[in-house]
Design an enzyme around this catalytic site. Structure first.
Site, short mmCIF file in Angstrom:
data_model
loop_
_atom_site.label_atom_id
_atom_site.label_comp_id
_atom_site.label_asym_id
_atom_site.label_seq_id
_atom_site.Cartn_x
_atom_site.Cartn_y
_atom_site.Cartn_z
N LYS A 204 7.30 36.17 3.21
CA LYS A 204 6.22 36.50 4.00
C LYS A 204 6.05 36.56 6.02
CE LYS A 204 2.79 34.89 0.62
NZ LYS A 204 3.42 35.13 -0.42
N HIS B 188 6.81 31.34 -2.18
CA HIS B 188 5.20 31.49 -1.66
C HIS B 188 5.31 31.75 -0.47
CE1 HIS B 188 0.99 32.05 -1.84
NE2 HIS B 188 0.57 31.50 -0.88
N GLU C 262 5.78 22.66 -1.59
CA GLU C 262 6.77 23.40 -2.87
C GLU C 262 7.57 23.84 -2.51
OE1 GLU C 262 7.11 28.69 -3.21
OE2 GLU C 262 6.21 28.06 -1.78
N PHE D 265 -5.57 29.76 -2.86
CA PHE D 265 -6.31 28.48 -3.12
C PHE D 265 -7.60 28.98 -3.88
CE2 PHE D 265 -7.89 29.88 2.30
CZ PHE D 265 -6.15 29.58 2.55
#
Length: 417
Positions: free
Chosen positions: A337, A305, A316, A403
């Protein structure tokens, strides 16, 4: 009952580093950053003045202006990538039973820009409640799969999953299970998001979630780096065609990879912060491995992530080391990302595509923008820093968290008959 096998037969992508699957993959391997100053509105008074917007995208290259105006940008993006994925799959929908083909889509927010603009127009007006008749149909998060199904006459399962940034990963897992259980032959799945708006940037700024590295946007998304200061907001969409294996073989489809498992969990901890020890992340990976029926040592690569937040990256990685133990040091771990920014509800889809292409191409894209080691992160982990690495990837894992503590994990495997 024996579960059916599910494979990926088509892909579509619209990202800040490429407006097709081919362009997206080239951008990933080359380590291109999609971050740049915001062009959609004047962001000069915002704490964050940059984002990962799409480049050189014009919806009128795909749809006429009248038709496009009836869709929020998140739906426009969904339509474009669904078209690409269907074309890539080689499906002739005229010859298929479209009651067995559906669309399960993910969107964390939906038509945020539409909602924002309608409310601003009302506030700036004379007090008369004059709203666009397309306001609600453009805004609602479920409209994207509806529009895709209408265009292609897909009459199977049709809905949207909403679990914040895990939304499109949830949509892929739902699609996997519908096909496994024999309730559909083919599903168009993935997700889209278009939150680079006044409300989106302002809202995330208020949470102190976004990087404020306005002097150097291209290096702002820096997962695992000691000086990371928040995520970079992105936009776009990703689409996958999931298909029952025997159906795909019968029509001679090309097969990118097999989807072998999906896992879900909840942090049950905090509305926005991850559990500090990665409890939910650990559980979701264990659930996914169990669902796939494989051991941790069979995984070659993990696309984390990895949003570039101080808390999230560390939690993580703790979870990965807890799940994989000493084998953690043999994994290729990365965060795409660092290049695309965080596409929120679309993140799971474009990152699943990156994992699939790692398998088919034998390359793990890099985690760019690493400058300074973080003493909270084990330096012996291979986080694929700054340069793509060649590797025979037989099994790839993709993690996506949202979230609310929503966690989703997907496993892909190189297809073997």
């Amino acid at each position: 009952m024996e579960l059916k096998r599910v494979v990926v037969t088509g892909l579509g992508a619209l990202t800040p580093i490429g407006n097709s699957v081919e362009e997206y993959w080239e951008g990933l391997v080359d380590g291109v950053s999609g971050a740049a100053p915001i062009t959609y509105f004047d962001a000069s008074d915002f704490k964050t003045q940059f984002a990962c917007e799409l480049k050189n995208f014009n919806v009128t290259d795909f749809y006429d202006r009248k038709e496009a105006r009836k869709m929020d940008r998140f739906t426009q993006y969904a339509m474009v990538v669904a078209d690409e994925a269907i074309a890539d799959s080689g499906l002739d929908l005229e010859k298929e039973d479209t009651t067995r083909i559906g669309v399960i889509w993910g969107a964390g927010i939906g038509g945020l820009e539409t909602f924002q603009n309608e409310v601003l127009n009302y506030a700036e007006g004379d007090g008369s409640p004059r709203f666009n008749p397309f306001f609600i149909p453009k805004m609602i998060a479920d409209i994207a799969p509806g529009q895709i199904s209408i265009k292609h006459n897909l009459q199977g399962p049709n809905f949207t999953t909403v679990s914040a940034c895990a939304s499109s990963a949830n949509s892929i897992i739902d699609s996997l299970n519908y096909i496994r259980l024999g309730q559909a032959d083919i599903l168009v799945t993935g997700g889209s998001e278009a939150a680079v708006t006044i409300a989106g940037v302002g809202g995330f700024n208020a949470m102190h979630a976004l990087s404020t590295r306005n002097d150097d946007p291209k290096t702002a998304s820096r997962p695992f780096d000691k000086d990371r200061d928040g995520f970079v907001l992105g936009e776009g969409a990703g689409a996958l065609i999931l298909e029952e294996l025997e159906h795909a073989k019968a029509r001679g489809a090309k097969i990118y990879a097999e989807v072998i498992g999906g896992g879900l969990s909840a942090d049950a901890h905090h509305i926005t912060a991850p559990h500090p020890e990665g409890r939910g992340a650990k559980n979701v990976m264990l659930n996914c491995l169990k669902n796939a029926g494989i051991g941790p040592e069979e995984v070659d690569a993990v696309n984390m992530h990895g949003t570039s937040t101080p808390l999230g990256d560390v939690a993580e990685l703790k979870a990965i080391q807890s799940v994989f133990g000493e084998y953690s040091y043999k994994l290729n771990i990365n965060s795409t990302k660092s290049m695309t920014g965080h596409l929120l509800g679309a993140a799971g889809a474009i990152e699943a595509i990156a994992s699939i292409l790692s398998i088919t191409k034998g390359i793990v894209p890099p985690t760019i923008n690493h400058f300074t080691d973080d003493d909270q992160i084990d330096p012996n982990l291979n986080l694929t820093f700054n340069k793509a690495q060649k590797r025979d990837v037989k099994v790839a894992m993709s993690n996506t968290f949202g979230f609310g503590g929503h966690n989703a994990c997907i496993l892909f495997r190189k297809y073997e008959d």
